[in-house]
Design an enzyme around this catalytic site. Structure first.
Site, PDB file in Angstrom:
ATOM      1  CD  GLU A 167      32.679  33.799  52.126  1.00  0.00           C
ATOM      2  OE1 GLU A 167      32.518  34.939  51.682  1.00  0.00           O
ATOM      3  OE2 GLU A 167      31.815  32.923  52.067  1.00  0.00           O
ATOM      4  CB  THR A 223      41.030  28.406  47.370  1.00  0.00           C
ATOM      5  OG1 THR A 223      41.274  28.859  46.025  1.00  0.00           O
ATOM      6  CG2 THR A 223      39.883  27.406  47.365  1.00  0.00           C
TER       7      THR A 223
END
Length: 401
Positions: free
Chosen positions: A378, A380
């Site tokens: 989702e 980094t």
């Protein structure tokens, strides 16, 4: 923001906690060792949760993972479905992150459907377990670099491309696939499509072997002339260059607080277990100045402070979504903070526990492995920091890279 969790969520939190301790933890080690074996215990659990949800969704552990069925654009207000999702997810991940991700009909793709689907689409896909396929070979955190194409032919779109690291990709009923309608038009042309398993041209390439969350299947999927009904394109088919990538990014506003909640739950599990293991050697005294504490005590105090800041950032992002407030910055903040804190806490707890933390006698080493992905998928931590900086400075992606 009222820094108290509403009373109406107490039963949800309690039920999710019971599932975490009574169902997830006893089978956690087994399914970690048997990576691609489907956790059969979760099928019965999902049926029980469905029964709860048919009565009052706010009273079940199932409300914890129904894929953010409310969202910033829903009718829920004040403390609604997004808050329920995050609180329940924290508790379930106190037991096992991978098993939470493996619960039938509770996929990250459901949050994508919630974020951008029309009312008709939400009704049509209700009850489906949806995975989400974004990452491609050579395209990780930069979602704008997607090369999977979707070409319109009559009443269908023809998808071609490859997706990797699709969480619950094999077990889910369908996959929300991100693809571009026109590669020459950049990010604005990226749309998401619901592709159901069994659709010709959709093929499972392989299941990945991973460092952590092994109980959750992670798939690579090929799409070769895969024909998808036009009505399965989520949202509108028009390419809005003025809006750019904002429409697709709405998905992350729903899913990033959810992933942050996973990290918060996993970090809490490690921290509480460490305190139990060190109870005879360490006397935590919160009335004593930290300068007078032992090194281990001071470290625990620091981790607790970091954990609590991640917790409240996550709750705030969920609260804003329930109150129809734009939460893109807060979603990235909580994801960046919780992802880093969750991973650092689990690793440090494994270290401070000595040989027990490194062995399979305890789940500490497993939680350390599981938590790493929560700082990666989702978006980094580095991507989150970039998004936050752009929003705060008012700069575009071309102006701040």
């Amino acid at each position: 923001m009222n820094l108290e969790i509403p009373k109406k969520f107490r039963s949800l939190i309690n039920n999710a906690h019971q599932v975490a301790v009574g169902t997830f933890r006893p089978i956690s080690r087994y399914y970690d060792r048997h990576e691609h074996e489907r956790p059969k215990e979760l099928d019965m659990l999902a049926s029980i949760l469905d029964g709860f949800n048919e009565g009052d969704p706010s009273n079940s552990a199932g409300a914890a993972t129904t894929g953010a069925s409310g969202g910033a654009g829903s009718g829920d207000v004040r403390n609604g479905s997004n808050m329920a999702v995050c609180l329940g997810t924290m508790e379930l991940c106190y037991g096992d992150v991978a098993l939470m991700l493996s619960l039938p009909r509770q996929g990250l793709g459901n949050a994508a459907i919630s974020a951008v689907a029309t009312d008709e689409q939400k009704q049509r896909f209700e009850g489906k377990w949806a995975a989400m396929a974004i990452t491609e070979p050579g395209c990780g955190s930069d979602s704008g670099a997607i090369r999977t194409t979707a070409r319109r032919e009559g009443d269908e779109y023809v998808l071609n491309g490859e997706k990797i690291y699709v969480t619950a990709g094999e077990r889910a009923d369908c996959v929300v696939v991100w693809a571009t309608l026109d590669p020459s038009m950049g990010k604005a042309a990226i749309k998401s499509f619901v592709v159901e398993w069994g659709t010709p041209g959709m093929e499972l390439a392989r299941l990945e072997k991973k460092l952590g969350i092994r109980a959750s299947d992670t798939a690579a999927i090929h799409f070769q002339n895969c024909r998808v009904p036009a009505e399965n394109l989520l949202g509108t088919p028009e390419i809005d260059t003025a809006k750019g990538f904002a429409g697709a990014m709405q998905t992350f506003d729903n899913t990033r607080p959810l992933v942050a909640a996973m990290a918060v739950g996993c970090g809490r599990a490690a921290l509480e277990r460490l305190k139990e293991l060190l109870a005879d050697q360490v006397n935590l005294d919160y009335d004593r100045p930290v300068d007078n504490a032992s090194a281990v005590e001071a470290e625990i105090y620091r981790m607790e402070a970091e954990w609590e800041s991640a917790y409240w950032l996550t709750v705030r992002a969920a609260w804003m979504a329930d109150n129809h407030q734009p939460n893109s910055v807060q979603a990235s903040m909580c994801k960046a903070k919780a992802g880093r804190v969750g991973n650092s806490i689990t690793l440090r707890c494994a270290e401070l526990a000595g040989t027990l933390g490194y062995s399979e006698e305890e789940l500490l080493e497993k939680w350390a492995r599981d938590s790493k992905i929560l700082d990666i998928f989702e978006g980094t931590q580095q991507i989150q920091n970039l998004i936050i900086a752009r929003r705060l400075l008012g700069l575009s992606s071309s102006e701040l890279r």
